[in-house]
Design a protein around this motif. Structure first.
Motif, short mmCIF file in Angstrom:
data_model
loop_
_atom_site.label_atom_id
_atom_site.label_comp_id
_atom_site.label_asym_id
_atom_site.label_seq_id
_atom_site.Cartn_x
_atom_site.Cartn_y
_atom_site.Cartn_z
N ALA A 79 48.16 41.65 38.11
CA ALA A 79 47.92 42.08 36.72
C ALA A 79 46.69 41.61 36.18
O ALA A 79 45.87 42.22 35.40
CB ALA A 79 49.36 41.93 35.64
N ASP A 80 46.49 40.30 36.04
CA ASP A 80 45.42 39.48 35.70
C ASP A 80 44.02 40.22 36.32
O ASP A 80 43.17 40.23 35.63
CB ASP A 80 45.30 38.14 36.13
CG ASP A 80 46.39 37.39 34.70
OD1 ASP A 80 46.32 38.18 33.92
OD2 ASP A 80 46.80 36.23 35.13
N TYR A 81 44.22 40.42 37.56
CA TYR A 81 42.86 41.10 38.34
C TYR A 81 42.53 42.26 37.67
O TYR A 81 41.37 42.59 37.32
CB TYR A 81 43.03 41.09 39.63
CG TYR A 81 42.90 39.66 40.53
CD1 TYR A 81 41.40 39.11 40.47
CD2 TYR A 81 43.83 38.88 41.17
CE1 TYR A 81 41.19 37.82 40.77
CE2 TYR A 81 43.40 37.68 41.84
CZ TYR A 81 42.45 37.31 41.58
OH TYR A 81 41.99 36.03 42.22
N GLY A 140 35.69 37.88 33.44
CA GLY A 140 36.20 36.73 32.96
C GLY A 140 35.91 35.54 33.69
O GLY A 140 34.63 35.41 33.99
N THR A 141 36.56 34.32 33.93
CA THR A 141 36.28 33.57 34.70
C THR A 141 36.25 33.60 36.39
O THR A 141 36.14 32.87 37.22
CB THR A 141 37.15 32.16 34.62
OG1 THR A 141 38.40 32.57 35.03
CG2 THR A 141 37.34 31.98 33.09
N GLY A 142 37.10 34.97 36.72
CA GLY A 142 37.21 35.18 37.82
C GLY A 142 38.61 34.73 38.52
O GLY A 142 39.11 34.91 39.60
N ASN A 143 39.42 33.98 37.55
CA ASN A 143 40.58 33.43 37.93
C ASN A 143 41.74 34.14 37.13
O ASN A 143 41.64 33.97 36.03
CB ASN A 143 40.60 31.97 37.73
CG ASN A 143 39.55 31.39 38.41
OD1 ASN A 143 39.47 31.28 39.72
ND2 ASN A 143 38.51 30.95 37.78
N PRO A 144 42.98 34.32 37.68
CA PRO A 144 44.09 34.66 36.95
C PRO A 144 44.70 33.51 35.99
O PRO A 144 44.19 32.46 36.28
CB PRO A 144 44.95 35.32 37.89
CG PRO A 144 44.61 34.45 39.33
CD PRO A 144 43.32 34.22 39.19
N THR A 147 41.79 33.40 29.97
CA THR A 147 41.61 34.81 29.07
C THR A 147 39.93 34.86 29.10
O THR A 147 39.41 34.02 29.41
CB THR A 147 41.95 34.42 27.66
OG1 THR A 147 41.39 33.44 27.33
CG2 THR A 147 43.66 33.94 27.63
N THR A 148 39.58 35.74 28.33
CA THR A 148 38.09 35.79 28.08
C THR A 148 37.54 34.93 27.03
O THR A 148 36.42 34.76 26.91
CB THR A 148 37.75 37.40 27.84
OG1 THR A 148 38.67 38.02 26.99
CG2 THR A 148 38.02 38.48 28.97
N ASP A 149 38.50 34.47 26.29
CA ASP A 149 38.16 33.47 25.19
C ASP A 149 37.58 32.22 26.09
O ASP A 149 36.44 31.62 26.01
CB ASP A 149 39.20 32.88 24.44
CG ASP A 149 39.57 34.25 23.34
OD1 ASP A 149 38.71 34.92 23.16
OD2 ASP A 149 40.64 34.01 22.67
#
Ligand code: UDP
Length: 244
Positions: A79-81, A140-144, A147-149
């Motif tokens: 889901a995070d991806y 994002g950071t590329g990691n689950p 967050t984008t913050d």
């Protein structure tokens, strides 16, 4: 960058603009609203015209959030991806809107997809900024589990941005309580990261706050829906909250 390239009328030379994915959806409640994206692009253009070097991170909440997927039974990392991929679509939409205005950009992805976006290579991204290209950091950071913050704070540190500008809709800074629900809510002109944490103010998630605080990166929360607001704040005017 050398002093002779510093913009004369701006208080910062290099900044990170973080906006949520929801800022792109207009009144639709979901997805992308091209006129809204074009309006934000014009705000970015006006700051770019001042000579300010601009990084951007756009969230993905207008399309998909990992946590909501997980809440509906989806495996969390998958889901995070999906959430990270949503940010790539938003970044491409912003790239298109900015280039329509003649502002050169690069979309730089934390997840490799070379046909669509450049991979993230720090020195290359710095060079783009020096050449006054707006760098839109996607995926994002590329990691689950992030967050984008956090992505915005991480890239702002890596790119040596002087501040993160967090553009909000319908609110002109950070309040002691929700101003939509409380008439007596008070806006902070300035507040520390530690106070944000202890008062449990919902500004950014805790890992993003720690990353900004520990690297002395100020955060400016300002109204993105106010025409000329972004440029005004870069010129030292307007209403906002600064977190230090
Ligand atoms: N995400 C992630 N890792 C990151 C950044 C984002 O897994 O480094 C995923 C996460 O599922 C998140 C989604 O991407 O819910 C969209 O990002 P975010 O919720 O930060 O978007 P915003 O709320 O700013 O629109």
């Amino acid at each position: 960058m050398s002093d002779d390239t510093a913009p004369a009328d701006a208080t910062y030379n290099r900044v990170m603009l973080k906006i949520s994915g929801e800022a792109l959806m207009g009144d639709q409640g979901y997805g992308l609203h091209p006129p809204t994206i074009a309006r934000i692009a014009r705000e970015v253009q006006s700051v770019h015209d001042m000579g300010v070097e601009i990084c951007m991170v756009i969230g993905g909440g207008n399309v998909f959030r990992g946590l909501s997927g997980a809440a509906q039974g989806m495996e969390r990392t998958t889901a995070d991806y999906m959430g990270m991929l949503a940010t790539v679509m938003n970044a491409l939409a912003m790239q298109s809107a900015l280039e329509e205005l003649g502002v050169f950009t690069r979309v730089i992805s934390a997840i490799r997809m070379d046909e669509v976006a450049e991979p993230y290579i720090r020195r290359r991204a710095v060079r783009h900024l020096e050449k006054k290209r707006v760098c839109i950091f996607a995926a994002g950071t590329g990691n689950p589990y992030f967050t984008t913050d956090t992505a915005a704070t991480l890239r702002a540190n890596e790119m040596a941005c002087e501040a993160i500008f967090m553009g909000k809709n319908g609110v002109d800074g950070i309040y002691d309580k929700d101003p939509a629900e409380h008439d007596d809510a008070v806006r902070f002109d300035e507040i520390t990261y530690d106070e944000v944490l202890t008062k449990r103010l919902r500004v950014m998630d805790a890992s993003a706050i720690a990353l900004a605080r520990d690297n002395n990166l100020p955060l400016i929360v300002f109204p993105l829906d106010e025409p000329g607001g972004f440029k005004g704040i870069l010129a030292g005017k307007g209403t906002y909250t600064k977190v230090v």
